[in-house]
Design a protein around this motif. Structure first.
Motif, PDB file in Angstrom:
ATOM      1  N   TYR A 122      46.539  33.944  42.910  1.00 13.86           N
ATOM      2  CA  TYR A 122      45.126  34.624  41.622  1.00 13.86           C
ATOM      3  C   TYR A 122      45.850  35.067  40.272  1.00 13.86           C
ATOM      4  O   TYR A 122      46.901  34.684  40.196  1.00 13.86           O
ATOM      5  CB  TYR A 122      46.249  36.459  42.336  1.00 13.86           C
ATOM      6  N   ILE A 123      44.857  35.110  39.831  1.00 13.20           N
ATOM      7  CA  ILE A 123      44.973  35.348  38.398  1.00 13.20           C
ATOM      8  C   ILE A 123      44.643  37.356  37.797  1.00 13.20           C
ATOM      9  O   ILE A 123      45.328  37.682  37.009  1.00 13.20           O
ATOM     10  CB  ILE A 123      44.235  35.152  37.475  1.00 13.20           C
ATOM     11  N   THR A 124      43.734  37.820  38.651  1.00 12.94           N
ATOM     12  CA  THR A 124      43.641  39.127  38.467  1.00 12.94           C
ATOM     13  C   THR A 124      43.019  39.790  40.167  1.00 12.94           C
ATOM     14  O   THR A 124      42.706  39.366  40.914  1.00 12.94           O
ATOM     15  CB  THR A 124      42.627  39.442  37.788  1.00 12.94           C
ATOM     16  N   GLU A 125      44.734  41.086  40.820  1.00 14.03           N
ATOM     17  CA  GLU A 125      43.716  41.083  41.596  1.00 14.03           C
ATOM     18  C   GLU A 125      42.639  42.110  41.996  1.00 14.03           C
ATOM     19  O   GLU A 125      43.504  43.092  40.490  1.00 14.03           O
ATOM     20  CB  GLU A 125      45.337  41.674  42.270  1.00 14.03           C
ATOM     21  N   CYS A 126      42.371  42.425  43.081  1.00 13.22           N
ATOM     22  CA  CYS A 126      41.467  43.521  42.480  1.00 13.22           C
ATOM     23  C   CYS A 126      41.622  44.172  44.317  1.00 13.22           C
ATOM     24  O   CYS A 126      40.358  45.266  44.816  1.00 13.22           O
ATOM     25  CB  CYS A 126      40.031  43.712  42.565  1.00 13.22           C
ATOM     26  N   PHE A 127      42.883  44.944  44.457  1.00 13.24           N
ATOM     27  CA  PHE A 127      43.149  45.640  45.571  1.00 13.24           C
ATOM     28  C   PHE A 127      42.676  46.981  45.471  1.00 13.24           C
ATOM     29  O   PHE A 127      42.186  47.385  46.679  1.00 13.24           O
ATOM     30  CB  PHE A 127      44.472  45.172  46.355  1.00 13.24           C
ATOM     31  N   ASP A 128      43.219  47.901  44.985  1.00 16.69           N
ATOM     32  CA  ASP A 128      42.806  48.750  45.206  1.00 16.69           C
ATOM     33  C   ASP A 128      41.382  49.714  45.311  1.00 16.69           C
ATOM     34  O   ASP A 128      40.567  50.467  45.763  1.00 16.69           O
ATOM     35  CB  ASP A 128      43.037  50.029  43.639  1.00 16.69           C
ATOM     36  N   ALA A 179      38.295  36.806  47.158  1.00 17.14           N
ATOM     37  CA  ALA A 179      38.093  36.612  46.428  1.00 17.14           C
ATOM     38  C   ALA A 179      38.162  35.251  45.853  1.00 17.14           C
ATOM     39  O   ALA A 179      37.009  34.822  46.376  1.00 17.14           O
ATOM     40  CB  ALA A 179      39.909  36.114  46.052  1.00 17.14           C
ATOM     41  N   VAL A 180      37.167  35.424  44.726  1.00 14.81           N
ATOM     42  CA  VAL A 180      36.370  33.926  44.076  1.00 14.81           C
ATOM     43  C   VAL A 180      36.977  33.147  42.946  1.00 14.81           C
ATOM     44  O   VAL A 180      38.273  33.897  42.482  1.00 14.81           O
ATOM     45  CB  VAL A 180      35.104  34.537  43.257  1.00 14.81           C
ATOM     46  N   SER A 187      25.876  41.251  47.634  1.00 19.47           N
ATOM     47  CA  SER A 187      23.978  41.748  48.239  1.00 19.47           C
ATOM     48  C   SER A 187      24.159  41.627  50.249  1.00 19.47           C
ATOM     49  O   SER A 187      23.488  41.968  50.568  1.00 19.47           O
ATOM     50  CB  SER A 187      23.213  41.453  48.209  1.00 19.47           C
ATOM     51  N   GLU A 188      25.023  40.896  50.433  1.00 18.93           N
ATOM     52  CA  GLU A 188      24.807  39.771  51.989  1.00 18.93           C
ATOM     53  C   GLU A 188      26.079  41.090  52.846  1.00 18.93           C
ATOM     54  O   GLU A 188      26.685  40.808  53.336  1.00 18.93           O
ATOM     55  CB  GLU A 188      25.718  38.677  51.917  1.00 18.93           C
ATOM     56  N   GLY A 189      27.041  42.104  51.432  1.00 14.73           N
ATOM     57  CA  GLY A 189      27.457  42.841  52.175  1.00 14.73           C
ATOM     58  C   GLY A 189      29.910  42.161  51.689  1.00 14.73           C
ATOM     59  O   GLY A 189      30.232  43.395  52.994  1.00 14.73           O
ATOM     60  N   ALA A 190      29.914  42.042  51.143  1.00 13.28           N
ATOM     61  CA  ALA A 190      31.210  41.662  51.237  1.00 13.28           C
ATOM     62  C   ALA A 190      31.761  41.983  50.125  1.00 13.28           C
ATOM     63  O   ALA A 190      30.384  42.321  48.811  1.00 13.28           O
ATOM     64  CB  ALA A 190      31.462  40.138  50.773  1.00 13.28           C
ATOM     65  N   PHE A 191      33.020  42.479  49.607  1.00 15.49           N
ATOM     66  CA  PHE A 191      32.950  42.870  47.796  1.00 15.49           C
ATOM     67  C   PHE A 191      34.554  42.132  47.067  1.00 15.49           C
ATOM     68  O   PHE A 191      35.064  40.769  48.131  1.00 15.49           O
ATOM     69  CB  PHE A 191      32.782  44.261  48.375  1.00 15.49           C
ATOM     70  N   LEU A 192      34.275  41.991  45.641  1.00 13.71           N
ATOM     71  CA  LEU A 192      35.246  41.445  45.550  1.00 13.71           C
ATOM     72  C   LEU A 192      37.111  41.148  46.035  1.00 13.71           C
ATOM     73  O   LEU A 192      37.209  42.640  45.786  1.00 13.71           O
ATOM     74  CB  LEU A 192      35.328  41.789  44.083  1.00 13.71           C
ATOM     75  N   LEU A 193      37.754  40.756  45.915  1.00  9.32           N
ATOM     76  CA  LEU A 193      39.548  41.331  46.477  1.00  9.32           C
ATOM     77  C   LEU A 193      40.387  40.249  44.897  1.00  9.32           C
ATOM     78  O   LEU A 193      41.211  41.373  44.711  1.00  9.32           O
ATOM     79  CB  LEU A 193      39.613  39.908  48.050  1.00  9.32           C
ATOM     80  N   GLY A 194      39.606  39.773  44.861  1.00  9.62           N
ATOM     81  CA  GLY A 194      40.928  39.716  43.346  1.00  9.62           C
ATOM     82  C   GLY A 194      40.101  37.587  43.271  1.00  9.62           C
ATOM     83  O   GLY A 194      38.471  37.450  43.692  1.00  9.62           O
ATOM     84  N   LYS A 195      40.315  37.472  41.871  1.00 11.98           N
ATOM     85  CA  LYS A 195      39.632  36.145  40.970  1.00 11.98           C
ATOM     86  C   LYS A 195      41.036  35.610  40.793  1.00 11.98           C
ATOM     87  O   LYS A 195      42.278  35.697  40.935  1.00 11.98           O
ATOM     88  CB  LYS A 195      39.798  36.914  39.416  1.00 11.98           C
TER      89      LYS A 195
END
Lengths: 484, 95
Positions: A43-49, A74-75, A110-118
């Protein structure tokens, strides 16, 4: 119960729909794995919260319409994400926070996923080992001294280590397929124009394509379906219907003609890769395919032309990093000095090498000798493929000339590093779709992949053939979790 | 073709990247080996080949010339390392 982080993306999506588990449970499992994975440096950036918040919201709303409902993803840190730092693995973008979202990631959401991190990657996607990132090397879960491949190394490593159920990478010369091969995962580079490039940090615009990286072929079909499609914001994206890849997926290859290009049997290729290739041929024969020997005579010129075209486009694309509009800025006594210091401090060694090569081949007096020559050869390479696709439906080759190598092994010799992409680069030059599917192990128990190359916009056929190989190879990712 | 130190200095000036002497030496070596690798292309005669201009056969779409966004000055300035109200700030250019 098996740890749900080992489930495939498809199984997770249907499990959430069937209420076998909640999005929050799934999300927390991947976050938990990710938190314990610092040694991999994926990971470079975590978006866990934010991810937990999104999962909770999803569980409340119970909207199961999307293909990826309730799935955390994560992308690669090359996709611009709104209000989330996007670095491209570079110091020059270490503080860049986009105010917009890339089309591909937007489609996932828009397909219902969300970001976990970069996820970590080679700087500006320039590298084949993830050793050029400003944020440090990524480690391959298959061994603490091994590279995960590159440039989508963080994505491949995170996927193989069950830190994310699927991910998206980008592929300019092999950056999805080579790391997929090195980590025993599936990676697909779509046809040029299949997915929008809008909002992806540009490396070489005539070669770059985003694509799915997944644990199996079924997931790959699903994720491709979610991310593909025309986008008016990218004039090179093509308005052709996106197939329902998942529902059409089949491992039957009856009557399909598969080309085996003799030029891909390169000098010094390890015997086990040749053996794997033969095994792949047998798998496809077993699935009903007809094998044909073919010739792609200009293959040997692909890498040298790539190392003119890609750096030339990169030197133009990266001219925008000037310390004025965004990103890192250094001090200087005047404007030019400020530019020069900013770019000297902001770019790493490999990026500098490629900018300088690109500047050289485009500079006055050299354009015809290099860039124009390379574009002519690119036409010849494309003609080679066009010609064989009259006779065959797809082409089977190894994905890489070796399994994952050691950190530092090729770092000081740029040309030996470039040779890694010998089987993947011709595909980018011709704009074709190709997939890498794990098919076996070498003598050191490291995974090896096979590559299937398809006709333009015929991702379905290579997905089907990859499934045929996957079912017969019965590949299992054997990883001891050593990094916790 | 080998890339000598003077050529490295020249192209680094064009690319706006400052380099110290040590870096110039190592780059001269690296770039020469890359150019040597590229030189393989010279063995192929391409006089009669038309250069590739696009890999997709689709023609570019045209659209109405209309403004669809705008009024995003604050967004554009948001990531600027140095700004002054609505302007990007750079070192003084004219005396």
């Amino acid at each position: 119960m098996t740890n749900i982080s080992e489930f495939s993306l498809t199984k997770l999506a249907s499990g959430i729909k069937k209420k076998d588990f909640t999005s929050e449970e799934v999300t927390k499992t991947f976050i938990n794995n990710s938190k314990k994975s610092k040694k991999l440096n994926a990971y470079i950036t975590e978006c866990f919260d934010d991810a937990i918040e999104s999962a909770k919201n999803f569980d409340k709303k119970k909207d199961y319409k999307g293909l990826l409902s309730g799935i955390p993803i994560a992308v690669k840190d090359l996709f611009c994400t709104k209000n989330i730092k996007t670095t491209a693995g570079s110091k020059i973008l270490h503080n860049f926070i986009p105010t917009y979202e890339s089309t591909v990631t937007n489609k996932l959401w828009s397909e219902g996923a969300f970001l976990l991190g970069k996820l970590n990657c080679d700087e500006f996607a320039m590298g084949s080992s993830n050793e050029t990132s400003f944020f440090g090397n990524v480690i391959n879960p298959f061994g603490d001294k091994l590279v995960p491949g590159g440039s989508s190394g963080g994505s491949a490593s995170a996927l193989a280590a069950d830190l994310t159920p699927g991910t998206v990478g980008t592929d300019t010369g092999g950056s999805i397929r080579q790391p997929a091969s090195f980590t025993g995962t599936v990676g697909l580079k779509p046809t040029y124009g299949r997915c929008s490039r809008w909002g992806i940090v540009a490396f070489a615009s005539s070669l770059d394509q985003a694509g799915p990286m997944t644990k199996n072929v079924e997931d790959c079909a699903l994720l491709l379906q979610a991310m593909a499609g025309y986008d008016s914001k990218d004039s090179t994206s093509v308005d052709i219907k996106v197939e329902n890849y998942s529902s059409k997926l089949t491992d039957k290859a009856k009557g399909l003609k598969i080309g085996i290009p003799k030029e891909y049997r390169v000098d010094n290729m390890p015997a086990e890769i040749d053996k794997l290739w033969k095994k792949g041929i047998d798998f496809l024969k077993d699935a009903g395919a007809i094998i044909k020997n073919i010739s792609l005579p200009h293959t040997k010129y692909a890498l040298p032309s790539y190392y003119i075209v890609a750096p030339a486009e990169a030197s133009s694309n990266l001219a925008r990093y000037d310390g004025v509009k965004y990103g890192h800025r250094s001090k200087g006594n005047n404007l030019v000095e400020m530019y020069e210091n900013t770019r000297s401090e902001g770019f790493g060694d490999e990026v500098k090498r490629r900018i300088l090569i690109g500047t050289y081949v485009l500079s006055s007096g050299y354009y015809d000798a290099y860039y124009l020559k390379a574009q002519k050869i690119r036409q010849l390479i494309k003609n080679d493929f066009d010609k064989v696709f009259y006779d065959v439906d797809a082409i089977l080759t190894p994905s890489t000339p070796s399994a994952a190598f050691k950190i530092g092994e090729k770092k000081d010799d740029p040309v030996s590093m470039y040779l890694n992409d010998i089987f993947t680069v011709p595909v980018n030059l011709a704009g074709l779709p190709a997939i890498s599917v794990p098919a076996g192990y070498d003598k050191n128990n490291l995974p090896l992949g096979l590559q299937l190359v398809g006709k333009p916009f015929d991702e379905q056929t290579i997905l089907n053939l990859a499934l045929a190989i996957e079912k017969r190879a019965n590949f299992k990712r054997k990883i001891n979790v050593w990094w916790n | 073709m080998s890339i000598d130190k003077d050529t490295v200095k020249h192209i680094s000036k064009l690319a706006r990247i400052s380099l110290d002497e040590k870096k110039i030496s190592s780059l001269s070596k690296d770039l020469s080996s890359i150019m040597k690798f590229i030189e393989k292309l010279n063995e192929l005669n391409t006089d009669k080949v038309t250069p590739l201009t696009s890999i997709i056969n689709a023609s570019l779409k045209s659209r109405e010339d209309e403004v669809k966004d705008g009024k995003i000055r604050d967004q554009i300035l948001k990531n600027s390392p140095e700004k002054n109200e609505e302007f990007f700030v750079v070192p003084k250019v004219v005396e």
